[in-house]
Design an enzyme around this catalytic site. Structure first.
Site, PDB file in Angstrom:
ATOM      1  N   ARG A  89      30.730   3.202  72.342  1.00 58.24           N
ATOM      2  CA  ARG A  89      29.912   3.945  71.954  1.00 58.24           C
ATOM      3  C   ARG A  89      28.486   3.279  71.426  1.00 58.24           C
ATOM      4  O   ARG A  89      29.146   1.219  71.529  1.00 58.24           O
ATOM      5  CB  ARG A  89      30.192   4.155  70.686  1.00 58.24           C
ATOM      6  CG  ARG A  89      31.626   5.245  70.124  1.00 58.24           C
ATOM      7  CD  ARG A  89      31.218   6.473  71.011  1.00 58.24           C
ATOM      8  NE  ARG A  89      30.917   6.801  70.276  1.00 58.24           N
ATOM      9  CZ  ARG A  89      31.377   8.241  68.912  1.00 58.24           C
ATOM     10  NH1 ARG A  89      32.617   8.097  68.522  1.00 58.24           N
ATOM     11  NH2 ARG A  89      30.110   8.342  67.680  1.00 58.24           N
TER      12      ARG A  89
ATOM     13  N   ARG B 223      19.983  19.845  42.492  1.00 57.37           N
ATOM     14  CA  ARG B 223      19.585  20.004  43.776  1.00 57.37           C
ATOM     15  C   ARG B 223      20.697  21.248  43.951  1.00 57.37           C
ATOM     16  O   ARG B 223      20.071  21.052  45.403  1.00 57.37           O
ATOM     17  CB  ARG B 223      19.096  19.240  44.252  1.00 57.37           C
ATOM     18  CG  ARG B 223      18.488  18.393  43.561  1.00 57.37           C
ATOM     19  CD  ARG B 223      17.975  16.808  44.708  1.00 57.37           C
ATOM     20  NE  ARG B 223      17.421  17.093  45.781  1.00 57.37           N
ATOM     21  CZ  ARG B 223      17.373  15.635  46.469  1.00 57.37           C
ATOM     22  NH1 ARG B 223      17.280  14.640  46.132  1.00 57.37           N
ATOM     23  NH2 ARG B 223      16.995  16.239  47.267  1.00 57.37           N
TER      24      ARG B 223
ATOM     25  N   HIS C 202      21.285  24.955  35.395  1.00 56.38           N
ATOM     26  CA  HIS C 202      21.877  24.032  36.368  1.00 56.38           C
ATOM     27  C   HIS C 202      23.612  23.980  35.994  1.00 56.38           C
ATOM     28  O   HIS C 202      23.923  22.648  36.923  1.00 56.38           O
ATOM     29  CB  HIS C 202      21.260  22.123  36.860  1.00 56.38           C
ATOM     30  CG  HIS C 202      20.015  22.849  37.136  1.00 56.38           C
ATOM     31  ND1 HIS C 202      18.897  23.423  37.826  1.00 56.38           N
ATOM     32  CD2 HIS C 202      18.969  22.006  35.664  1.00 56.38           C
ATOM     33  CE1 HIS C 202      17.303  23.060  37.450  1.00 56.38           C
ATOM     34  NE2 HIS C 202      17.756  22.234  36.083  1.00 56.38           N
TER      35      HIS C 202
ATOM     36  N   PRO D  23      27.021  11.426  45.130  1.00 54.51           N
ATOM     37  CA  PRO D  23      28.527  10.573  45.121  1.00 54.51           C
ATOM     38  C   PRO D  23      29.381  10.668  46.547  1.00 54.51           C
ATOM     39  O   PRO D  23      29.538  10.925  47.172  1.00 54.51           O
ATOM     40  CB  PRO D  23      28.956  11.456  44.000  1.00 54.51           C
ATOM     41  CG  PRO D  23      27.818  12.391  44.159  1.00 54.51           C
ATOM     42  CD  PRO D  23      26.238  12.235  44.771  1.00 54.51           C
ATOM     43  N   GLU D  24      29.303   9.090  46.478  1.00 53.25           N
ATOM     44  CA  GLU D  24      30.524   8.895  47.612  1.00 53.25           C
ATOM     45  C   GLU D  24      32.046   9.076  47.112  1.00 53.25           C
ATOM     46  O   GLU D  24      32.341   8.927  45.996  1.00 53.25           O
ATOM     47  CB  GLU D  24      29.789   7.488  48.383  1.00 53.25           C
ATOM     48  CG  GLU D  24      28.223   7.718  48.739  1.00 53.25           C
ATOM     49  CD  GLU D  24      27.920   6.041  49.233  1.00 53.25           C
ATOM     50  OE1 GLU D  24      29.190   5.572  49.733  1.00 53.25           O
ATOM     51  OE2 GLU D  24      26.489   6.027  49.322  1.00 53.25           O
TER      52      GLU D  24
END
Ligand SMILES: [Zn+2]
Length: 291
Positions: free
Chosen positions: A172, A133, A113, A2-3
């Protein structure tokens, strides 16, 4: 994983179930690395408290409680935060899911879970935090307690400006893609949206950050905001295990131009989309459209 758009979609949808309601009971699984605050302590700190706010910081969700303490939630790789009204095969174990037809809608029952179950006053639905997980995290913060996890976050990706990106990238050597994924520079961008934004901006993910021009920085920042806002509008991406709190799948995966489209034709020029590993993540791009 999930972002930002999935976390923001989760925040918007789950807030009505949480904000303004008192935590009547809290059931958890046994202590594990998922619990940065042990379950016993969580119960002691949270039961009886009213939730006053639900905010997002990067990919974290932050519950503000009436006693000015906070509860930090991170969905990790496979975390799902949803109400007991949700019905979706994505909320089942893989084995149970395998025996279903894709159309089957199934009411959720807490399984091994399901690490947290919030029972809330007012008779409304419960809220579950499930994570197969267990890369998700939950942490209680006392009043005024700092969190290095929150403090190190850079500017929110929805507010990213070209000037910020341009200044941060001077000198950078790392790839611009790696820089977009650096949460201390800009919080909330993950792999899917970095690839999509760089495609929209016409910049290759592997380009050294210091070689991105001011004009390109503006284009990248605008593209980041556009892809994230569009994804929020469509309810996020349901790649892997993400599911919105109401059990619906997000729709953004259908709008992807490059992510996980390796070998498929570019939507602009028909050149096959390439994949390359950059900063240990797979990156997808069009060698013709992106310079
Ligand atoms: Zn192309």
């Amino acid at each position: 994983m999930p972002e930002l758009p999935e976390v923001e979609t989760t925040r918007r949808q789950i807030a009505p179930y949480l904000v303004g309601r008192r935590i009547e009971d809290l059931r958890t699984t046994r202590p594990s690395y998922f619990f940065l605050t042990p379950p016993d302590e969580l119960r002691r700190r949270l039961i009886g408290r009213t939730i006053e706010s639900l905010d997002r910081a990067g990919k974290y969700l932050v519950l503000g409680l009436e006693d000015r303490t906070r509860l930090l939630l991170h969905l990790g790789m496979t975390g799902q935060l949803f109400s007991s009204k949700a019905t979706s095969p994505r909320l089942m174990s893989a084995s149970a899911r395998a025996s279903l037809t894709p159309e089957t809608q199934v009411a959720f029952e807490a399984d091994e879970h399901t690490h947290i179950q919030f029972s809330l006053t007012g008779g409304g639905p419960s809220v579950f935090f499930r994570d197969v997980r267990k890369f998700g995290k939950v942490q209680w913060l006392a009043e005024g307690e700092q969190s290095p996890r929150l403090d190190r976050l850079g500017i929110d990706a929805l507010a990213l400006g070209g000037d910020h990106l341009f200044r941060a990238s001077r000198g950078r050597k790392l790839a611009i893609k790696a820089m977009l994924l650096d949460q201390s520079i800009c919080a909330g961008i993950g792999n899917i949206y970095a690839d999509e934004a760089l495609f929209l901006a016409g910049v290759r993910p592997g380009r050294a950050a210091k070689r991105v021009t001011r004009k390109e920085s503006e284009a990248i920042a605008l593209s980041v905001r556009r892809v994230l806002e569009r994804s929020i509008e469509t309810g996020g991406s349901s790649i892997n295990d993400y599911v919105a709190p109401d059990g619906r799948d997000g729709g953004y995966q259908d709008e992807r131009k490059v992510y996980a489209r390796t070998g498929e034709p570019c939507v602009v020029c028909s050149e096959p989309i390439k994949r390359k590993r950059i900063a240990v993540r797979s990156s997808h791009y069009c060698a013709r459209c992106q310079k």
